[in-house]
Design a protein around this motif. Structure first.
Motif, PDB file in Angstrom:
ATOM      1  N   PRO A 311       0.837  -1.217   0.000  1.00 49.47           N
ATOM      2  CA  PRO A 311       0.000   0.000   0.000  1.00 49.47           C
ATOM      3  C   PRO A 311       0.865   1.257   0.000  1.00 49.47           C
ATOM      4  O   PRO A 311       1.979   1.273   0.521  1.00 49.47           O
ATOM      5  N   ILE A 312       0.344   2.323  -0.593  1.00 42.24           N
ATOM      6  CA  ILE A 312       1.036   3.612  -0.647  1.00 42.24           C
ATOM      7  C   ILE A 312       0.171   4.663   0.038  1.00 42.24           C
ATOM      8  O   ILE A 312      -1.019   4.785  -0.258  1.00 42.24           O
ATOM      9  N   LYS A 313       0.777   5.410   0.968  1.00 41.29           N
ATOM     10  CA  LYS A 313       0.059   6.479   1.660  1.00 41.29           C
ATOM     11  C   LYS A 313       0.223   7.784   0.882  1.00 41.29           C
ATOM     12  O   LYS A 313       1.316   8.124   0.443  1.00 41.29           O
ATOM     13  N   LEU A 314      -0.866   8.501   0.723  1.00 39.61           N
ATOM     14  CA  LEU A 314      -0.854   9.769   0.015  1.00 39.61           C
ATOM     15  C   LEU A 314      -0.479  10.905   0.963  1.00 39.61           C
ATOM     16  O   LEU A 314      -0.860  10.891   2.137  1.00 39.61           O
ATOM     17  N   GLY A 315       0.264  11.865   0.441  1.00 41.81           N
ATOM     18  CA  GLY A 315       0.730  12.958   1.278  1.00 41.81           C
ATOM     19  C   GLY A 315      -0.395  13.782   1.878  1.00 41.81           C
ATOM     20  O   GLY A 315      -0.297  14.254   3.006  1.00 41.81           O
ATOM     21  N   GLY A 316      -1.467  13.968   1.143  1.00 39.57           N
ATOM     22  CA  GLY A 316      -2.588  14.756   1.641  1.00 39.57           C
ATOM     23  C   GLY A 316      -3.608  13.947   2.418  1.00 39.57           C
ATOM     24  O   GLY A 316      -4.684  14.443   2.728  1.00 39.57           O
ATOM     25  N   GLY A 317      -3.262  12.685   2.728  1.00 44.37           N
ATOM     26  CA  GLY A 317      -4.196  11.815   3.431  1.00 44.37           C
ATOM     27  C   GLY A 317      -4.844  10.824   2.497  1.00 44.37           C
ATOM     28  O   GLY A 317      -5.201  11.178   1.373  1.00 44.37           O
ATOM     29  N   GLY A 318      -4.979   9.592   2.921  1.00 48.72           N
ATOM     30  CA  GLY A 318      -5.553   8.549   2.081  1.00 48.72           C
ATOM     31  C   GLY A 318      -4.498   7.529   1.686  1.00 48.72           C
ATOM     32  O   GLY A 318      -3.295   7.709   1.946  1.00 48.72           O
ATOM     33  N   THR A 319      -4.935   6.452   1.075  1.00 49.14           N
ATOM     34  CA  THR A 319      -4.029   5.383   0.674  1.00 49.14           C
ATOM     35  C   THR A 319      -4.441   4.823  -0.687  1.00 49.14           C
ATOM     36  O   THR A 319      -5.575   4.989  -1.129  1.00 49.14           O
ATOM     37  N   ILE A 320      -3.488   4.144  -1.300  1.00 52.52           N
ATOM     38  CA  ILE A 320      -3.746   3.406  -2.530  1.00 52.52           C
ATOM     39  C   ILE A 320      -3.358   1.954  -2.288  1.00 52.52           C
ATOM     40  O   ILE A 320      -2.237   1.674  -1.876  1.00 52.52           O
ATOM     41  N   GLN A 321      -4.306   1.041  -2.489  1.00 51.66           N
ATOM     42  CA  GLN A 321      -4.043  -0.389  -2.372  1.00 51.66           C
ATOM     43  C   GLN A 321      -4.266  -1.042  -3.723  1.00 51.66           C
ATOM     44  O   GLN A 321      -5.082  -0.578  -4.520  1.00 51.66           O
ATOM     45  N   ALA A 322      -3.514  -2.107  -3.965  1.00 50.16           N
ATOM     46  CA  ALA A 322      -3.655  -2.808  -5.239  1.00 50.16           C
ATOM     47  C   ALA A 322      -3.422  -4.297  -5.043  1.00 50.16           C
ATOM     48  O   ALA A 322      -2.691  -4.709  -4.136  1.00 50.16           O
ATOM     49  N   GLU A 323      -4.081  -5.088  -5.881  1.00 49.50           N
ATOM     50  CA  GLU A 323      -3.934  -6.547  -5.889  1.00 49.50           C
ATOM     51  C   GLU A 323      -3.676  -6.986  -7.326  1.00 49.50           C
ATOM     52  O   GLU A 323      -4.303  -6.481  -8.264  1.00 49.50           O
ATOM     53  N   LEU A 324      -2.750  -7.925  -7.475  1.00 47.10           N
ATOM     54  CA  LEU A 324      -2.385  -8.414  -8.799  1.00 47.10           C
ATOM     55  C   LEU A 324      -2.786  -9.873  -8.933  1.00 47.10           C
ATOM     56  O   LEU A 324      -2.432 -10.705  -8.102  1.00 47.10           O
ATOM     57  N   SER A 325      -3.571 -10.195  -9.967  1.00 45.96           N
ATOM     58  CA  SER A 325      -3.947 -11.573 -10.262  1.00 45.96           C
ATOM     59  C   SER A 325      -3.445 -11.893 -11.671  1.00 45.96           C
ATOM     60  O   SER A 325      -2.948 -11.014 -12.375  1.00 45.96           O
ATOM     61  N   PRO A 326      -3.536 -13.140 -12.100  1.00 47.67           N
ATOM     62  CA  PRO A 326      -2.990 -13.507 -13.414  1.00 47.67           C
ATOM     63  C   PRO A 326      -3.544 -12.689 -14.569  1.00 47.67           C
ATOM     64  O   PRO A 326      -2.861 -12.515 -15.582  1.00 47.67           O
ATOM     65  N   ASP A 327      -4.766 -12.190 -14.463  1.00 46.85           N
ATOM     66  CA  ASP A 327      -5.341 -11.505 -15.617  1.00 46.85           C
ATOM     67  C   ASP A 327      -5.887 -10.118 -15.306  1.00 46.85           C
ATOM     68  O   ASP A 327      -6.640  -9.548 -16.087  1.00 46.85           O
ATOM     69  N   GLU A 328      -5.527  -9.541 -14.137  1.00 47.60           N
ATOM     70  CA  GLU A 328      -6.012  -8.199 -13.839  1.00 47.60           C
ATOM     71  C   GLU A 328      -5.235  -7.576 -12.686  1.00 47.60           C
ATOM     72  O   GLU A 328      -4.563  -8.262 -11.926  1.00 47.60           O
ATOM     73  N   VAL A 329      -5.353  -6.256 -12.616  1.00 45.42           N
ATOM     74  CA  VAL A 329      -4.825  -5.486 -11.493  1.00 45.42           C
ATOM     75  C   VAL A 329      -5.994  -4.745 -10.858  1.00 45.42           C
ATOM     76  O   VAL A 329      -6.713  -4.013 -11.543  1.00 45.42           O
ATOM     77  N   ARG A 330      -6.192  -4.945  -9.563  1.00 47.81           N
ATOM     78  CA  ARG A 330      -7.281  -4.260  -8.863  1.00 47.81           C
ATOM     79  C   ARG A 330      -6.674  -3.130  -8.038  1.00 47.81           C
ATOM     80  O   ARG A 330      -5.821  -3.363  -7.185  1.00 47.81           O
ATOM     81  N   ILE A 331      -7.133  -1.916  -8.278  1.00 47.75           N
ATOM     82  CA  ILE A 331      -6.604  -0.741  -7.593  1.00 47.75           C
ATOM     83  C   ILE A 331      -7.732  -0.086  -6.809  1.00 47.75           C
ATOM     84  O   ILE A 331      -8.819   0.138  -7.334  1.00 47.75           O
ATOM     85  N   ARG A 332      -7.441   0.238  -5.549  1.00 49.39           N
ATOM     86  CA  ARG A 332      -8.424   0.909  -4.696  1.00 49.39           C
ATOM     87  C   ARG A 332      -7.779   2.167  -4.116  1.00 49.39           C
ATOM     88  O   ARG A 332      -6.740   2.092  -3.461  1.00 49.39           O
TER      89      ARG A 332
END
Length: 355
Positions: A311-332
């Motif tokens: 996960p990556i924390k945003l400087g202004g608050g908040g986060t970015i999470q991601a999951e990698l599967s064989p046929d897709e990338v899920r980003i939140r």
């Protein structure tokens, strides 16, 4: 001219006789046999006695108040004292929710109960800067938000403020509360374990299941892991996952271990799903056309179908999470105040990057 009388000094014997007479004078109370005390002395003694008693009573009350205050502070620090919080200050999506489907009939009953009797059980939150993150009580908070639109009484909600944070304790509290209130479906149990791993709360699905369902038997935890596998492999395509029975979920997990993931995903993508039955029929037909899973236990354990990224924390608050599967990338992306234009630009930048 009148003749002055010469004053004579009384003798000692006469004075002693007068004093004896005064001492023998009866009290105003005929039943009081005690030696009379001058009135001013009685008043002073009574005042001193009352003052002493008041001081003792005050000290006792003060000690009791201090003890009660200390116990209250301890209870408040432990999150055992409900506070009235504005509903707008509570982030309902602070952690990923384990409950997927809400029963509108049950919600209607809850709304009527709140109108009539109020809230009997406070929600549970944790501090998140100047606001609060919801840990448990999603349905109650949702009901208050609906009611607040027409009734100002529901603009604030009783809440236990606890130091659960956004880590393992928060997920454990949420799962325990929902398991006690109404059992989660097998799929919801597996799903929340995967989501917790995706947010970096646990290192693996196995660890998540062991902590979140520590009170469950070893056999039950094994079933939860099977449904976690189903969610990892098919969760983005399933339209009625909560309807999967325990038997159906275990059958899917067995097929996935046997290498049927691609066929199952293709079947779901191509099927015209109307209800849970048609969805299951599509899955079952795909499993029938797939080779039977091998009975030999594969080495190295179950393959990781979905890999959580850091996960990556945003400087202004908040986060970015991601999951990698064989046929897709899920980003939140969890951040407040993003406009439609900014979100669209973000999507276009991802598209340009991937070509």
């Amino acid at each position: 001219m009148a003749k002055r009388r010469r004053l004579a000094v009384p003798n000692t014997a006469e004075l002693e006789e007068l004093e004896v007479g005064f001492a023998a004078k009866p009290s105003l109370n005929p039943f009081d046999g005690t030696t009379p005390t001058p009135p001013i002395a009685q008043v002073a003694a009574e005042a001193a006695s009352l003052s002493g008693m008041a001081t003792v009573t005050d000290r006792v009350e003060l000690a009791k108040d201090q003890s009660d205050a200390a116990r209250w502070r301890d209870a408040k620090d432990a999150g055992l004292v409900a506070e009235m919080l504005p509903i707008e200050s509570i982030d309902a999506e602070y952690i990923r929710r384990d409950r997927m489907v809400e029963d509108e009939e049950a919600m209607a009953e809850l709304l009527e109960s709140l109108r009539t009797n109020g809230l009997r059980t406070p929600i549970e939150v944790t501090r998140d800067g100047e606001s609060y993150g919801l840990i448990s009580g999603f349905r109650r908070l949702d009901a208050f938000r609906r009611l607040s639109k027409t009734d100002d009484r529901f603009a604030t909600i009783p809440a236990f403020v606890r130091g659960a944070g956004s880590g393992q304790g928060a997920y454990v509290s949420m799962v325990e509360e929902n398991e006690l209130r109404s059992n989660l479906s097998p799929y919801e149990r597996g799903r929340i374990a995967v989501l917790a791993v995706g947010q970096g709360i646990f290192e693996s699905t196995e660890a998540a299941v062991d902590v979140l369902f520590a009170a469950a038997s070893k056999a039950k935890r094994s079933k939860v892991r099977s449904f976690a596998m189903v969610h990892e492999a098919l969760g983005d395509l399933l339209q009625h996952p909560v309807a999967l029975s325990e038997k159906a979920g275990l059958k899917l997990a067995s097929a996935l271990r046997g290498g049927a993931q691609s066929k199952l995903r293709r079947a779901l993508a191509e099927a015209e799903v109307i209800d849970p039955k048609t969805e299951w029929d599509a899955l079952e037909n795909a499993m029938k056309s797939s080779p039977s899973p091998t009975t030999e236990k594969p080495r190295g354990g179950r393959p990781q179908l979905v890999q959580p990224l850091t996960p990556i924390k945003l400087g202004g608050g908040g986060t970015i999470q991601a999951e990698l599967s064989p046929d897709e990338v899920r980003i939140r992306v969890r951040v407040r105040g993003v406009s439609t234009e900014d979100a669209q630009e973000l999507i276009e930048q991802i598209a340009r990057h991937l070509g």
